[in-house]
Design a protein around this motif. Structure first.
Motif, PDB file in Angstrom:
ATOM      1  N   PHE A 125       0.848  -1.187   0.000  1.00 12.25           N
ATOM      2  CA  PHE A 125       0.000   0.000   0.000  1.00 12.25           C
ATOM      3  C   PHE A 125       0.888   1.243   0.000  1.00 12.25           C
ATOM      4  CE2 PHE A 125      -2.295  -3.441   1.968  1.00 12.25           C
ATOM      5  CZ  PHE A 125      -3.534  -3.378   1.367  1.00 12.25           C
ATOM      6  N   GLN A 126       0.561   2.173  -0.876  1.00 10.34           N
ATOM      7  CA  GLN A 126       1.399   3.356  -1.064  1.00 10.34           C
ATOM      8  C   GLN A 126       0.603   4.624  -0.720  1.00 10.34           C
ATOM      9  OE1 GLN A 126       4.282   3.626  -4.489  1.00 10.34           O
ATOM     10  NE2 GLN A 126       2.871   5.225  -5.137  1.00 10.34           N
ATOM     11  N   PHE A 127       1.262   5.544   0.005  1.00  6.12           N
ATOM     12  CA  PHE A 127       0.655   6.841   0.339  1.00  6.12           C
ATOM     13  C   PHE A 127       1.792   7.838   0.552  1.00  6.12           C
ATOM     14  CE2 PHE A 127       0.966   4.046   3.994  1.00  6.12           C
ATOM     15  CZ  PHE A 127       1.735   4.776   4.881  1.00  6.12           C
ATOM     16  N   LYS A 128       1.455   9.080   0.770  1.00 10.22           N
ATOM     17  CA  LYS A 128       2.467  10.122   0.982  1.00 10.22           C
ATOM     18  C   LYS A 128       2.392  10.627   2.419  1.00 10.22           C
ATOM     19  CE  LYS A 128       2.598  11.868  -3.775  1.00 10.22           C
ATOM     20  NZ  LYS A 128       2.366  13.051  -4.651  1.00 10.22           N
ATOM     21  N   ASP A 129       3.592  10.881   2.995  1.00  9.46           N
ATOM     22  CA  ASP A 129       3.569  11.495   4.320  1.00  9.46           C
ATOM     23  C   ASP A 129       3.373  13.003   4.150  1.00  9.46           C
ATOM     24  OD1 ASP A 129       5.992  12.640   3.621  1.00  9.46           O
ATOM     25  OD2 ASP A 129       7.191  11.341   4.922  1.00  9.46           O
ATOM     26  N   LYS A 130       3.334  13.729   5.254  1.00 12.61           N
ATOM     27  CA  LYS A 130       2.990  15.156   5.188  1.00 12.61           C
ATOM     28  C   LYS A 130       4.076  16.003   4.552  1.00 12.61           C
ATOM     29  CE  LYS A 130      -0.335  14.979   8.964  1.00 12.61           C
ATOM     30  NZ  LYS A 130      -0.744  15.462  10.303  1.00 12.61           N
ATOM     31  N   ASN A 190      -6.499  10.436   2.068  1.00 13.87           N
ATOM     32  CA  ASN A 190      -7.771   9.795   2.384  1.00 13.87           C
ATOM     33  C   ASN A 190      -7.951   8.476   1.625  1.00 13.87           C
ATOM     34  OD1 ASN A 190      -8.190  10.711  -0.186  1.00 13.87           O
ATOM     35  ND2 ASN A 190      -9.854  12.118   0.335  1.00 13.87           N
ATOM     36  N   LYS A 191      -6.914   8.082   0.867  1.00 14.06           N
ATOM     37  CA  LYS A 191      -6.943   6.795   0.190  1.00 14.06           C
ATOM     38  C   LYS A 191      -5.510   6.309  -0.023  1.00 14.06           C
ATOM     39  CE  LYS A 191      -7.389   8.972  -4.368  1.00 14.06           C
ATOM     40  NZ  LYS A 191      -8.213   9.054  -5.590  1.00 14.06           N
ATOM     41  N   ALA A 192      -5.374   4.995  -0.067  1.00 12.63           N
ATOM     42  CA  ALA A 192      -4.059   4.382  -0.292  1.00 12.63           C
ATOM     43  C   ALA A 192      -4.062   3.669  -1.637  1.00 12.63           C
ATOM     44  CB  ALA A 192      -3.735   3.399   0.831  1.00 12.63           C
ATOM     45  N   ASP A 193      -2.921   3.657  -2.272  1.00 16.43           N
ATOM     46  CA  ASP A 193      -2.770   3.044  -3.592  1.00 16.43           C
ATOM     47  C   ASP A 193      -2.247   1.624  -3.406  1.00 16.43           C
ATOM     48  OD1 ASP A 193      -2.506   2.569  -6.238  1.00 16.43           O
ATOM     49  OD2 ASP A 193      -0.997   4.095  -6.652  1.00 16.43           O
ATOM     50  N   PHE A 194      -3.077   0.643  -3.770  1.00 17.31           N
ATOM     51  CA  PHE A 194      -2.639  -0.754  -3.689  1.00 17.31           C
ATOM     52  C   PHE A 194      -1.956  -1.118  -5.005  1.00 17.31           C
ATOM     53  CE2 PHE A 194      -3.460  -5.301  -4.533  1.00 17.31           C
ATOM     54  CZ  PHE A 194      -2.783  -5.858  -3.453  1.00 17.31           C
ATOM     55  N   ILE A 195      -0.709  -1.555  -4.933  1.00 20.87           N
ATOM     56  CA  ILE A 195       0.073  -1.900  -6.122  1.00 20.87           C
ATOM     57  C   ILE A 195       0.493  -3.359  -6.021  1.00 20.87           C
ATOM     58  CG2 ILE A 195       2.170  -1.404  -7.448  1.00 20.87           C
ATOM     59  CD1 ILE A 195       2.029   1.458  -6.381  1.00 20.87           C
ATOM     60  N   TRP A 196       0.187  -4.102  -7.072  1.00 23.74           N
ATOM     61  CA  TRP A 196       0.493  -5.536  -7.106  1.00 23.74           C
ATOM     62  C   TRP A 196       1.218  -5.862  -8.406  1.00 23.74           C
ATOM     63  CZ3 TRP A 196      -3.613  -9.922  -7.985  1.00 23.74           C
ATOM     64  CH2 TRP A 196      -3.009 -11.168  -7.803  1.00 23.74           C
ATOM     65  N   ASP A 197       2.459  -6.314  -8.298  1.00 23.34           N
ATOM     66  CA  ASP A 197       3.247  -6.750  -9.450  1.00 23.34           C
ATOM     67  C   ASP A 197       3.363  -8.278  -9.396  1.00 23.34           C
ATOM     68  OD1 ASP A 197       3.716  -4.069 -10.105  1.00 23.34           O
ATOM     69  OD2 ASP A 197       5.469  -3.999  -8.786  1.00 23.34           O
ATOM     70  N   GLY A 260     -13.841  -2.726  -1.903  1.00 28.55           N
ATOM     71  CA  GLY A 260     -13.579  -2.542  -3.323  1.00 28.55           C
ATOM     72  C   GLY A 260     -12.328  -1.739  -3.650  1.00 28.55           C
ATOM     73  N   PHE A 261     -11.863  -1.924  -4.898  1.00 24.54           N
ATOM     74  CA  PHE A 261     -10.773  -1.130  -5.469  1.00 24.54           C
ATOM     75  C   PHE A 261     -11.377  -0.120  -6.437  1.00 24.54           C
ATOM     76  CE2 PHE A 261      -8.700  -5.318  -4.718  1.00 24.54           C
ATOM     77  CZ  PHE A 261      -7.715  -4.912  -3.833  1.00 24.54           C
ATOM     78  N   ASN A 281       0.856  -6.012 -13.898  1.00 28.61           N
ATOM     79  CA  ASN A 281       0.939  -4.966 -12.877  1.00 28.61           C
ATOM     80  C   ASN A 281      -0.445  -4.379 -12.668  1.00 28.61           C
ATOM     81  OD1 ASN A 281       3.549  -4.475 -14.918  1.00 28.61           O
ATOM     82  ND2 ASN A 281       4.081  -4.826 -12.788  1.00 28.61           N
ATOM     83  N   PHE A 282      -0.890  -4.345 -11.410  1.00 28.57           N
ATOM     84  CA  PHE A 282      -2.208  -3.798 -11.088  1.00 28.57           C
ATOM     85  C   PHE A 282      -2.063  -2.661 -10.087  1.00 28.57           C
ATOM     86  CE2 PHE A 282      -5.749  -3.650  -8.053  1.00 28.57           C
ATOM     87  CZ  PHE A 282      -6.785  -3.325  -8.916  1.00 28.57           C
ATOM     88  N   GLU A 283      -2.952  -1.678 -10.245  1.00 29.53           N
ATOM     89  CA  GLU A 283      -2.973  -0.547  -9.328  1.00 29.53           C
ATOM     90  C   GLU A 283      -4.421  -0.119  -9.107  1.00 29.53           C
ATOM     91  OE1 GLU A 283      -1.191   4.040  -8.948  1.00 29.53           O
ATOM     92  OE2 GLU A 283      -0.744   2.782 -10.702  1.00 29.53           O
ATOM     93  N   GLY A 284      -4.833  -0.040  -7.826  1.00 30.03           N
ATOM     94  CA  GLY A 284      -6.179   0.400  -7.489  1.00 30.03           C
ATOM     95  C   GLY A 284      -6.188   1.038  -6.113  1.00 30.03           C
ATOM     96  N   PHE A 285      -7.128   1.922  -5.878  1.00 32.86           N
ATOM     97  CA  PHE A 285      -7.161   2.668  -4.608  1.00 32.86           C
ATOM     98  C   PHE A 285      -8.143   2.037  -3.618  1.00 32.86           C
ATOM     99  CE2 PHE A 285      -5.451   5.843  -7.487  1.00 32.86           C
ATOM    100  CZ  PHE A 285      -4.449   6.419  -6.713  1.00 32.86           C
TER     101      PHE A 285
END
Length: 598
Positions: A125-130, A190-197, A260-261, A281-285
């Motif tokens: 899961f990918q997100f950005k810090d402040k 407010n959302k995380a990016d799910f990345i699956w390779d 859901g994604f 490669n898949f990417e969904g929030f």
């Protein structure tokens, strides 16, 4: 009356010339392919070095990632052996205990079957810090704790606690919960990016066939709708996916998101050789609440067994590519049922297919009888047709066609009836084309020299590659091609030669068709070739029985003469065809008159 003499001398010479040209191309492509393979090998080495550099760079995001810091934990039951890595807190190995993978070295299915192994799967899961820095959980080091069938992976990032809780359940299921505490102090997202390779592992014998069956599959609209994507790019920006999976020929890896994604997208790329078939490669929030990530997921690592897939009630049974509409219905409720019924008698897979073929032929026998009766009737009236063609040799083609149709009408011969068997065979052929390479009950089942009826047999191995054929010749495919050719020779004797210049000779095309069929069957499931070998061999026997036992040409001739004496009522189709031909003939006359005036 014309007699069927099979393939004449000129056709034999043409075929010999075709073979010489084919062998010429074979040696040309052999040299060309060897050079291309050397170039590909060099490119792969360069790519491996680049990937190693990228992996090292990724690891450097977290200075705690050292070989000694990476630990593993494992869970297992009778269906799955699952291993977890502390790097990323993710599933690092999945073995299906009750199945074996094909070993190309021993030509046997005797290897442990791993869907995930050797870092072919990587997710996080990918997100950005402040501060705007991108954080991905797959770069963090987790501490693991095992308690019964539960593994808890815990990581800390700047005071925030991230937990992945895995619970191994029956039916190839791995429950996956994500819990965070204090993440809101680190990020405002407010959302995380799910990345699956995911790199699809080569598990079956037929590489090309397995590669073509490897693709994305997913459900949406509250599990009601299903779709798949085998193209380069996959995009579902507007739908909320209930689950996303990577399907292989007989197995699948699926992750279900309870909420859901969204804004899902992906891409895939074929790998020409080696241990893997495709890169996906898949990417969904996924949504975060108050900048905390607390979501429930479920992993499924399962065989594509129809009763099992249906038992989940999540539309998983659509993953099995049995064909659309009537084709899929035929496979699900007839061919699978019929195979299971006959297999219950204790027969081996090859003889089950043999019995299936006979049963299908018995069901279709009334249609085949009508087809061969029509063929016999056309043979009887052939002299009349030849006589009309001779009389109207220089006449307008439309007039000749009208005269021919009149002979058919008087004799009571319906040409359209000959199309029915062909139309019936088309959905059956397509259904079986889907059935044999996707029915898991046939996987690993051998018959004679075919070690797996869902893959090609390669008893005849070649020291070189032939374009479109590969480096082997399938004995079942060759045998099937031969019986189709014999059947074609036996049934093409009554075929009319082209009456107009420039029209193709259908007899020649019919002889070429079985040859081209070899290229298709050579890399297809040997079960399909075996079925069509038996099917066409039965066709030949049926023709001989009908011709010499059932049908009497003298009686047919008498019936045709009686039909001629009866007043004929013109059917709607015949009337429409006659009116169209008369209209076309009138237009042709007008055009001819206009030309004469000019």
């Amino acid at each position: 009356m014309q007699e069927n003499k099979g393939i004449d001398k000129s056709q034999m010479i043409s075929f010999a010339v075709l073979c010489l040209v084919l062998f010429g191309f074979m040696f040309y492509f052999q040299n060309k392919q060897s050079k291309e393979e050397q170039v590909k090998a060099q490119e792969q080495k360069i790519e491996q070095v680049k990937n190693a550099v990228k992996q090292t760079q990724a690891n450097n995001i977290n200075p705690n990632v050292t070989p000694g810091a990476i630990q593993t934990a494992s869970l297992n039951n009778k269906e799955l052996n699952v291993e977890f890595s502390s790097l990323g807190g993710q599933v690092s190995k999945v073995q299906l205990s009750e199945y074996k993978a094909y070993d190309h070295k021993t030509d046997k299915a005797d290897l442990p079957l791993y869907l995930i192994d050797k870092k072919n799967s990587n997710y996080g899961f990918q997100f950005k810090d402040k501060t705007g820095k991108v954080i991905n959980t797959k770069d963090l080091v987790f501490a693991s704790a095992v308690n019964g069938n539960v593994v808890t992976m815990t990581a800390n990032y700047n005071g925030a606690v991230i937990q992945f809780i895995y619970t191994l359940l029956p039916k190839y299921t791995l429950d996956f919960k994500v819990r965070t505490k204090g993440l809101a102090a680190v990020t405002s997202d407010n959302k995380a990016d799910f990345i699956w390779d995911y790199n699809v592992r080569n598990l079956e014998k037929g590489r090309a066939q397995e590669q073509s069956h490897s693709e994305f599959s997913y459900a949406f609209n509250n599990y009601k709708d299903y779709d798949y994507d085998g193209r380069t790019e996959m995009s579902e920006e507007k739908e909320t996916l209930n689950w996303i999976g990577v399907k292989q020929q007989f197995f699948t890896s699926v992750i279900e998101a309870k909420n859901g994604f969204t804004q899902s997208k992906g891409n895939q790329e074929a790998i020409e050789e080696g241990e893997y078939l495709k890169k996906l490669n898949f990417e969904g929030f996924v949504q975060m609440t108050g900048s905390e990530l607390n979501q429930d997921f479920t992993w499924y690592f399962m065989p594509l067994d129809l009763p099992l897939l249906k038992s989940y009630d999540k539309n998983f049974d659509e993953i099995l590519p049995l064909g659309w509409s009537f084709i899929g219905w035929m496979n699900r409720y007839f061919f699978m049922w019929l195979y299971s019924l006959i297999a219950g008698w204790g027969l081996s897979a090859g003889w089950v297919i043999f019995a299936m073929t006979i049963i299908v032929k018995l069901i279709l026998s009334p249609i085949m009888y009508k087809q061969h009766k029509l063929s016999a009737m056309m043979k009887v009236i052939r002299p009349e047709i030849d006589e009309v063609n001779a009389k109207l040799k220089d006449a307008d083609p439309m007039k000749k066609q009208q005269a021919t149709m009149e002979i058919y009408r008087k004799a009571g011969v319906n040409q359209m009836a000959g199309c029915l068997p062909a139309l019936v065979q088309i959905p059956i052929f397509y259904a079986l084309f889907r059935f044999f390479p996707n029915f898991i009950d046939l996987r690993g089942q051998g018959f004679w020299f075919a070690k797996d009826l869902t893959a090609y047999d390669d008893l005849i191995k070649l020291p070189f590659k032939i374009p479109f054929l590969g480096d082997h010749l399938s004995v079942f495919a060759i045998a099937c091609t031969i019986v189709i050719l014999i059947y074609t020779v036996m049934t093409s004797g009554n075929m009319q030669q082209p009456q107009q210049e420039g029209m193709p000779n259908m007899k020649v095309l019919m002889y070429i068709f079985p040859i081209t069929f070899l290229f298709f069957l050579n890399t297809s499931a040997s079960g399909l070739s075996w079925y069509y070998f038996v099917s066409n061999a039965i066709n030949i026997l049926i023709i001989l029985v009908i011709k010499y036992v059932i049908l009497d040409e003298k009686k047919i001739h008498a019936q045709i003469q009686a039909n001629k004496e009866k007043p004929k009522s013109e059917g709607k189709f015949q009337k429409k065809m006659r009116e169209m031909m008369e209209k076309a003939q009138d237009q042709q006359k007008i055009q001819d008159q206009q030309k004469k005036k000019k």
